[in-house]
Scaffold this motif. Structure first.
Motif, PDB file in Angstrom:
ATOM      1  N   ALA A  35     -26.583-120.547 -30.739  1.00 46.27           N
ATOM      2  CA  ALA A  35     -25.643-120.615 -31.865  1.00 46.27           C
ATOM      3  C   ALA A  35     -25.755-119.357 -32.722  1.00 46.27           C
ATOM      4  O   ALA A  35     -24.738-118.772 -33.112  1.00 46.27           O
ATOM      5  N   LEU A  36     -26.977-118.912 -33.003  1.00 47.07           N
ATOM      6  CA  LEU A  36     -27.162-117.695 -33.799  1.00 47.07           C
ATOM      7  C   LEU A  36     -26.613-116.477 -33.070  1.00 47.07           C
ATOM      8  O   LEU A  36     -25.961-115.628 -33.678  1.00 47.07           O
ATOM      9  N   ALA A  37     -26.849-116.392 -31.766  1.00 50.69           N
ATOM     10  CA  ALA A  37     -26.366-115.257 -30.983  1.00 50.69           C
ATOM     11  C   ALA A  37     -24.844-115.181 -30.991  1.00 50.69           C
ATOM     12  O   ALA A  37     -24.277-114.092 -30.923  1.00 50.69           O
ATOM     13  N   SER A  38     -24.179-116.333 -31.108  1.00 47.18           N
ATOM     14  CA  SER A  38     -22.712-116.341 -31.139  1.00 47.18           C
ATOM     15  C   SER A  38     -22.164-116.235 -32.564  1.00 47.18           C
ATOM     16  O   SER A  38     -20.968-116.363 -32.782  1.00 47.18           O
ATOM     17  N   GLY A  39     -23.056-116.019 -33.549  1.00 44.50           N
ATOM     18  CA  GLY A  39     -22.611-115.800 -34.919  1.00 44.50           C
ATOM     19  C   GLY A  39     -22.493-117.049 -35.774  1.00 44.50           C
ATOM     20  O   GLY A  39     -22.047-116.972 -36.915  1.00 44.50           O
ATOM     21  N   GLN A  40     -22.895-118.194 -35.247  1.00 44.05           N
ATOM     22  CA  GLN A  40     -22.830-119.443 -36.010  1.00 44.05           C
ATOM     23  C   GLN A  40     -24.105-119.635 -36.823  1.00 44.05           C
ATOM     24  O   GLN A  40     -25.140-119.056 -36.521  1.00 44.05           O
ATOM     25  N   PHE A  47     -33.902-130.077 -44.018  1.00 43.89           N
ATOM     26  CA  PHE A  47     -34.916-129.169 -43.472  1.00 43.89           C
ATOM     27  C   PHE A  47     -34.605-127.728 -43.852  1.00 43.89           C
ATOM     28  O   PHE A  47     -35.402-127.079 -44.511  1.00 43.89           O
ATOM     29  N   GLY A  48     -33.443-127.235 -43.428  1.00 40.96           N
ATOM     30  CA  GLY A  48     -33.090-125.865 -43.768  1.00 40.96           C
ATOM     31  C   GLY A  48     -31.941-125.345 -42.933  1.00 40.96           C
ATOM     32  O   GLY A  48     -31.359-126.068 -42.134  1.00 40.96           O
ATOM     33  N   THR A  49     -31.638-124.059 -43.125  1.00 35.96           N
ATOM     34  CA  THR A  49     -30.510-123.432 -42.450  1.00 35.96           C
ATOM     35  C   THR A  49     -30.967-122.152 -41.764  1.00 35.96           C
ATOM     36  O   THR A  49     -31.638-121.313 -42.366  1.00 35.96           O
ATOM     37  N   PHE A  50     -30.590-122.031 -40.495  1.00 32.04           N
ATOM     38  CA  PHE A  50     -30.818-120.812 -39.732  1.00 32.04           C
ATOM     39  C   PHE A  50     -29.533-120.006 -39.787  1.00 32.04           C
ATOM     40  O   PHE A  50     -28.458-120.532 -39.504  1.00 32.04           O
ATOM     41  N   THR A  51     -29.632-118.741 -40.165  1.00 25.94           N
ATOM     42  CA  THR A  51     -28.461-117.879 -40.245  1.00 25.94           C
ATOM     43  C   THR A  51     -28.774-116.540 -39.577  1.00 25.94           C
ATOM     44  O   THR A  51     -29.910-116.267 -39.217  1.00 25.94           O
ATOM     45  N   LEU A  52     -27.730-115.738 -39.477  1.00 23.86           N
ATOM     46  CA  LEU A  52     -27.857-114.414 -38.912  1.00 23.86           C
ATOM     47  C   LEU A  52     -27.662-113.404 -40.032  1.00 23.86           C
ATOM     48  O   LEU A  52     -26.742-113.534 -40.835  1.00 23.86           O
ATOM     49  N   GLU A  67     -42.379 -87.754 -39.905  1.00 25.82           N
ATOM     50  CA  GLU A  67     -41.054 -87.284 -39.499  1.00 25.82           C
ATOM     51  C   GLU A  67     -39.987 -88.324 -39.841  1.00 25.82           C
ATOM     52  O   GLU A  67     -40.188 -89.523 -39.649  1.00 25.82           O
ATOM     53  N   ALA A  68     -38.849 -87.856 -40.351  1.00 27.05           N
ATOM     54  CA  ALA A  68     -37.728 -88.749 -40.663  1.00 27.05           C
ATOM     55  C   ALA A  68     -37.091 -89.202 -39.355  1.00 27.05           C
ATOM     56  O   ALA A  68     -36.883 -88.403 -38.442  1.00 27.05           O
ATOM     57  N   ILE A  69     -36.818 -90.505 -39.262  1.00 27.60           N
ATOM     58  CA  ILE A  69     -36.169 -91.049 -38.070  1.00 27.60           C
ATOM     59  C   ILE A  69     -35.038 -91.966 -38.493  1.00 27.60           C
ATOM     60  O   ILE A  69     -35.045 -92.533 -39.592  1.00 27.60           O
ATOM     61  N   GLN A  70     -34.055 -92.122 -37.616  1.00 28.47           N
ATOM     62  CA  GLN A  70     -32.935 -93.023 -37.860  1.00 28.47           C
ATOM     63  C   GLN A  70     -33.297 -94.388 -37.294  1.00 28.47           C
ATOM     64  O   GLN A  70     -33.655 -94.512 -36.123  1.00 28.47           O
ATOM     65  N   ILE A  71     -33.225 -95.418 -38.117  1.00 25.16           N
ATOM     66  CA  ILE A  71     -33.473 -96.792 -37.673  1.00 25.16           C
ATOM     67  C   ILE A  71     -32.109 -97.435 -37.473  1.00 25.16           C
ATOM     68  O   ILE A  71     -31.274 -97.454 -38.389  1.00 25.16           O
ATOM     69  N   ALA A  72     -31.859 -97.936 -36.279  1.00 25.18           N
ATOM     70  CA  ALA A  72     -30.559 -98.481 -35.915  1.00 25.18           C
ATOM     71  C   ALA A  72     -30.270 -99.780 -36.659  1.00 25.18           C
ATOM     72  O   ALA A  72     -31.182-100.515 -37.052  1.00 25.18           O
ATOM     73  N   ALA A  73     -28.982-100.066 -36.811  1.00 26.55           N
ATOM     74  CA  ALA A  73     -28.547-101.349 -37.378  1.00 26.55           C
ATOM     75  C   ALA A  73     -28.927-102.452 -36.395  1.00 26.55           C
ATOM     76  O   ALA A  73     -29.017-102.216 -35.186  1.00 26.55           O
ATOM     77  N   LYS A  74     -29.177-103.641 -36.924  1.00 25.14           N
ATOM     78  CA  LYS A  74     -29.492-104.762 -36.038  1.00 25.14           C
ATOM     79  C   LYS A  74     -29.165-106.081 -36.714  1.00 25.14           C
ATOM     80  O   LYS A  74     -28.984-106.152 -37.926  1.00 25.14           O
ATOM     81  N   ARG A  75     -29.094-107.101 -35.888  1.00 25.91           N
ATOM     82  CA  ARG A  75     -28.922-108.472 -36.387  1.00 25.91           C
ATOM     83  C   ARG A  75     -30.253-109.166 -36.234  1.00 25.91           C
ATOM     84  O   ARG A  75     -30.970-108.955 -35.261  1.00 25.91           O
ATOM     85  N   GLU A  76     -30.583-110.027 -37.216  1.00 28.72           N
ATOM     86  CA  GLU A  76     -31.845-110.751 -37.130  1.00 28.72           C
ATOM     87  C   GLU A  76     -31.666-112.180 -37.630  1.00 28.72           C
ATOM     88  O   GLU A  76     -30.828-112.451 -38.483  1.00 28.72           O
ATOM     89  N   ALA A  77     -32.447-113.067 -37.066  1.00 32.18           N
ATOM     90  CA  ALA A  77     -32.413-114.469 -37.470  1.00 32.18           C
ATOM     91  C   ALA A  77     -33.129-114.630 -38.801  1.00 32.18           C
ATOM     92  O   ALA A  77     -34.114-113.942 -39.077  1.00 32.18           O
ATOM     93  N   ALA A  78     -32.618-115.534 -39.623  1.00 29.68           N
ATOM     94  CA  ALA A  78     -33.240-115.823 -40.912  1.00 29.68           C
ATOM     95  C   ALA A  78     -33.251-117.338 -41.101  1.00 29.68           C
ATOM     96  O   ALA A  78     -32.406-118.053 -40.558  1.00 29.68           O
TER      97      ALA A  78
END
Length: 103
Positions: A35-40, A47-52, A67-78
């Protein structure tokens, strides 16, 4: 508490086999992940809520070289705990008989 300890505790309380509980737990975690992988979002009332969450790309530093590095955008579970869970966790812990020598 580990996954196996959780399975053991649920099996003892429900009189179900450990295999049934383990299978149910596997399906539950897979469905939440799907569900999280599909954006739900997944809401378990009481109990609580799992979100992206979306994290934007940003600049960071390599801690070894500085050294300065670029950290890519990402999605994470919360996870955000629900009111009932927060209230249960906030209660003073009852001391068990025989724990810490106090009986």
């Amino acid at each position: 508490m580990t996954k196996q300890q959780l399975i053991d505790a649920i099996a003892e309380e429900t009189s179900k086999s450990k295999a049934e509980i383990e299978n149910t737990l596997e399906v539950l975690t897979k469905k939440i992940g799907d569900a999280l992988a599909s954006g739900q979002k997944v809401e378990l009332r009481g109990f609580g809520t799992f979100t992206l969450r979306e994290r934007k790309a940003r600049m960071g530093r390599n801690p070894r070289t500085g050294e300065a590095i670029q950290i890519a955008a990402k999605r994470e579970a919360a996870f955000k705990a629900g009111k009932e869970l927060n209230d249960r966790v906030d209660q003073p812990q009852e001391t068990a008989v025989g724990v810490g020598g106090a009986e």
